[in-house]
Design an enzyme around this catalytic site. Structure first.
Site, PDB file in Angstrom:
ATOM      1  N   LYS A 174       3.957   2.917 -11.322  1.00  0.00           N
ATOM      2  CA  LYS A 174       2.679   2.555 -10.700  1.00  0.00           C
ATOM      3  C   LYS A 174       2.374   3.557  -9.590  1.00  0.00           C
ATOM      4  O   LYS A 174       3.270   3.932  -8.832  1.00  0.00           O
ATOM      5  CB  LYS A 174       2.718   1.123 -10.149  1.00  0.00           C
ATOM      6  CG  LYS A 174       1.443   0.706  -9.419  1.00  0.00           C
ATOM      7  CD  LYS A 174       1.301  -0.815  -9.252  1.00  0.00           C
ATOM      8  CE  LYS A 174       2.079  -1.440  -8.119  1.00  0.00           C
ATOM      9  NZ  LYS A 174       1.745  -0.903  -6.785  1.00  0.00           N
ATOM     10  N   ASP A 183       7.259  -0.607  -3.688  1.00  0.00           N
ATOM     11  CA  ASP A 183       7.682   0.117  -2.482  1.00  0.00           C
ATOM     12  C   ASP A 183       7.617  -0.807  -1.263  1.00  0.00           C
ATOM     13  O   ASP A 183       8.000  -0.405  -0.160  1.00  0.00           O
ATOM     14  CB  ASP A 183       6.856   1.396  -2.284  1.00  0.00           C
ATOM     15  CG  ASP A 183       5.366   1.137  -2.188  1.00  0.00           C
ATOM     16  OD1 ASP A 183       4.931  -0.009  -2.408  1.00  0.00           O
ATOM     17  OD2 ASP A 183       4.635   2.107  -1.895  1.00  0.00           O
ATOM     18  N   GLU A 197      -5.841  -4.973  -5.184  1.00  0.00           N
ATOM     19  CA  GLU A 197      -5.274  -5.603  -3.991  1.00  0.00           C
ATOM     20  C   GLU A 197      -6.325  -5.836  -2.919  1.00  0.00           C
ATOM     21  O   GLU A 197      -7.022  -4.911  -2.492  1.00  0.00           O
ATOM     22  CB  GLU A 197      -4.134  -4.725  -3.436  1.00  0.00           C
ATOM     23  CG  GLU A 197      -3.522  -5.299  -2.157  1.00  0.00           C
ATOM     24  CD  GLU A 197      -2.159  -4.743  -1.788  1.00  0.00           C
ATOM     25  OE1 GLU A 197      -1.567  -3.986  -2.571  1.00  0.00           O
ATOM     26  OE2 GLU A 197      -1.678  -5.093  -0.697  1.00  0.00           O
ATOM     27  N   GLU A 220      -0.703   4.598  -6.512  1.00  0.00           N
ATOM     28  CA  GLU A 220      -1.875   4.150  -5.764  1.00  0.00           C
ATOM     29  C   GLU A 220      -2.975   5.211  -5.809  1.00  0.00           C
ATOM     30  O   GLU A 220      -2.715   6.384  -5.528  1.00  0.00           O
ATOM     31  CB  GLU A 220      -1.500   3.876  -4.299  1.00  0.00           C
ATOM     32  CG  GLU A 220      -0.540   2.702  -4.133  1.00  0.00           C
ATOM     33  CD  GLU A 220      -0.196   2.418  -2.667  1.00  0.00           C
ATOM     34  OE1 GLU A 220      -0.801   3.030  -1.765  1.00  0.00           O
ATOM     35  OE2 GLU A 220       0.690   1.581  -2.439  1.00  0.00           O
TER      36      GLU A 220
HETATM   37  N1  LIG Z   1       6.207  -8.557   2.344  1.00  0.00           N
HETATM   38  C1  LIG Z   1       5.214  -7.828   1.855  1.00  0.00           C
HETATM   39  N2  LIG Z   1       4.232  -8.456   1.167  1.00  0.00           N
HETATM   40  C2  LIG Z   1       3.200  -7.750   0.646  1.00  0.00           C
HETATM   41  O1  LIG Z   1       2.311  -8.368   0.021  1.00  0.00           O
HETATM   42  C3  LIG Z   1       3.184  -6.338   0.817  1.00  0.00           C
HETATM   43  C4  LIG Z   1       4.238  -5.731   1.540  1.00  0.00           C
HETATM   44  N3  LIG Z   1       5.223  -6.490   2.044  1.00  0.00           N
HETATM   45  N4  LIG Z   1       4.279  -4.400   1.735  1.00  0.00           N
HETATM   46  C5  LIG Z   1       3.350  -3.556   1.059  1.00  0.00           C
HETATM   47  C6  LIG Z   1       2.059  -4.194   0.909  1.00  0.00           C
HETATM   48  C7  LIG Z   1       1.300  -4.388   2.190  1.00  0.00           C
HETATM   49  N5  LIG Z   1       0.500  -5.536   1.853  1.00  0.00           N
HETATM   50  C8  LIG Z   1      -0.255  -6.287   2.725  1.00  0.00           C
HETATM   51  C9  LIG Z   1      -0.048  -6.226   4.085  1.00  0.00           C
HETATM   52  C10 LIG Z   1      -0.775  -7.030   4.938  1.00  0.00           C
HETATM   53  C11 LIG Z   1      -1.724  -7.868   4.405  1.00  0.00           C
HETATM   54  C12 LIG Z   1      -2.520  -8.764   5.272  1.00  0.00           C
HETATM   55  O2  LIG Z   1      -3.450  -9.334   4.782  1.00  0.00           O
HETATM   56  N6  LIG Z   1      -2.119  -8.946   6.567  1.00  0.00           N
HETATM   57  C13 LIG Z   1      -2.646  -9.796   7.592  1.00  0.00           C
HETATM   58  C14 LIG Z   1      -3.640  -9.102   8.492  1.00  0.00           C
HETATM   59  C15 LIG Z   1      -4.757  -8.432   7.783  1.00  0.00           C
HETATM   60  C16 LIG Z   1      -5.865  -7.964   8.704  1.00  0.00           C
HETATM   61  O3  LIG Z   1      -5.659  -7.023   9.497  1.00  0.00           O
HETATM   62  O4  LIG Z   1      -6.939  -8.540   8.597  1.00  0.00           O
HETATM   63  C17 LIG Z   1      -3.188 -11.143   7.171  1.00  0.00           C
HETATM   64  O5  LIG Z   1      -2.972 -12.099   7.920  1.00  0.00           O
HETATM   65  O6  LIG Z   1      -3.854 -11.316   6.156  1.00  0.00           O
HETATM   66  C18 LIG Z   1      -1.930  -7.917   3.045  1.00  0.00           C
HETATM   67  C19 LIG Z   1      -1.193  -7.132   2.218  1.00  0.00           C
HETATM   68  C20 LIG Z   1       0.814  -6.006   0.533  1.00  0.00           C
HETATM   69  N7  LIG Z   1       2.150  -5.536   0.333  1.00  0.00           N
HETATM   70  C1  LIG Z   2       2.117  -5.814  -3.579  1.00  0.00           C
HETATM   71  C2  LIG Z   2       2.410  -5.004  -4.788  1.00  0.00           C
HETATM   72  C3  LIG Z   2       1.230  -4.815  -5.659  1.00  0.00           C
HETATM   73  C4  LIG Z   2       3.055  -3.679  -4.443  1.00  0.00           C
HETATM   74  O1  LIG Z   2       2.542  -2.607  -4.665  1.00  0.00           O
HETATM   75  C5  LIG Z   2       4.385  -3.706  -3.803  1.00  0.00           C
HETATM   76  O2  LIG Z   2       5.025  -4.770  -3.739  1.00  0.00           O
HETATM   77  O3  LIG Z   2       4.837  -2.636  -3.356  1.00  0.00           O
HETATM   78 MG   LIG Z   3       3.497  -0.995  -3.658  1.00  0.00          MG
END
Ligand SMILES: Nc1nc(=O)c2c([nH]1)NC[C@@H]1CN(c3ccc(C(=O)N[C@@H](CCC(=O)O)C(=O)O)cc3)CN21
Ligand SMILES: CC(C)C(=O)C(=O)O
Ligand SMILES: [Mg+2]
Length: 271
Positions: free
Chosen positions: A120, A51, A189, A122
């Site tokens: 899948k 998603d 995750e 959540e």
């Molecule tokens: N392009 C994309 N990649 C992804 O991995 C992803 C999506 N979209 N959309 C759905 C979810 C959202 N996900 C995420 C979103 C943000 C972080 C993240 O770590 N973001 C920042 C800030 C985190 C914080 O607030 O500390 C980072 O720099 O790590 C990780 C997974 C993983 N998934």
């Molecule tokens: C980051 C993965 C696990 C996911 O759920 C997604 O891409 O939507």
């Molecule tokens: Mg997802």
């Protein structure tokens, strides 16, 4: 039933055998035919129609807006391209949280209308009844614990999950519950590597990590992130294997330049 003698399809059973044999599982997302073809041909074991399409395909801030119909459209395109990989599809926000009957009908629509191989969802114990009902219908289910982006407004941030013991304990229990129900794998995750290692060792089913360290049984990334198409997104867990934004941007600039300079098309490129 299509029969392909050359390529053996990855199944929920073969990825469970990979855990037993100590072979890591490589999973990536894809949302369209052309990208899924490249991913499948490269030998990825599992393609996730995530998603995250809501973010990378549609440009939304979160995964919440994408609909079941839109997920089915993406999934059917990916299924037409995938000859080898197991295709797993995210049930989108709002298509399963209501009750288990709704969850089952959403999962059935995905399987029937896209031809995918698994879904899948959540969550853990809260969605046990839905997971169980989908499994009873013969649809394989992958779990997803830790950072669950469909609940972003409950948590407020995308920070590491399960750092505190109470949350870690809930995750351990959720993981065991999902295994007990019959899930064939579980995504972990953005949780501490030590917790992911412990959960991976305690479960018989494979864990697939994203920001969950090196001891998970497999890894998953969003394809646009690892190819460097989604330029702004650089969390610590992401390893970027190419800079396709720059490659594509340069190619397109070249085209624009050639058109403007009246260089394209030339005599050999016309009829
Ligand atoms: N392009 C994309 N990649 C992804 O991995 C992803 C999506 N979209 N959309 C759905 C979810 C959202 N996900 C995420 C979103 C943000 C972080 C993240 O770590 N973001 C920042 C800030 C985190 C914080 O607030 O500390 C980072 O720099 O790590 C990780 C997974 C993983 N998934
Ligand atoms: C980051 C993965 C696990 C996911 O759920 C997604 O891409 O939507
Ligand atoms: Mg997802």
């Amino acid at each position: 039933m299509s029969v392909n003698k050359e390529i053996k399809r990855v199944t929920t059973h073969s990825i469970q055998a990979m855990k037993v044999n100590g072979e890591k599982i490589a999973m990536l997302t894809a949302y369209d035919f052309s990208m899924a073809k490249i991913v499948d041909d490269a030998g990825v074991d599992v393609i996730l129609v995530g998603d995250s399409a809501s973010n990378v395909m549609a440009g939304h801030e979160t995964t919440l807006p994408i609909t079941l119909d839109q997920m089915i459209y993406h999934a059917s395109s990916v299924v037409r391209a995938a000859n080898r990989a197991l295709v797993v599809v995210d049930l989108p926000f709002g298509s399963y949280q209501g009750n288990s009957k709704e969850a089952l009908s959403s999962a059935i629509r995905i399987m029937k209308e896209s031809g995918a191989h698994a879904v899948k969802l959540e969550g853990g114990i809260e969605i046990a009844e839905s997971v169980s009902r989908i499994l009873t219908a013969g649809i394989p289910v992958m779990g997803h614990l830790g950072l669950t982006p469909q609940s972003i407004y409950k948590f407020g941030t995308y920070t590491v999950r399960a750092k505190k013991e109470a949350e870690a304990q809930k995750l351990r229990e959720d993981a065991l519950k999902l295994q007990e129900l019959g899930c064939f794998a579980v995504v972990l995750e953005k949780i501490p590597a030590a917790l992911a290692q412990e959960v991976s060792a305690s479960l018989q089913i494979p864990t697939i990590g994203i920001g969950a360290g090196q001891h998970c049984d497999g890894q998953v990334l969003v394809i646009h992130d690892m190819l460097g198409i989604n330029k702004g997104f650089r969390p610590r867990f992401l390893r970027q294997y190419a800079s396709l934004y720059d490659v594509m941007n340069d190619a397109i600039k070249g085209y624009v330049g050639d058109v403007k300079a009246k260089d394209f098309p030339n005599e050999r490129e016309q009829y």
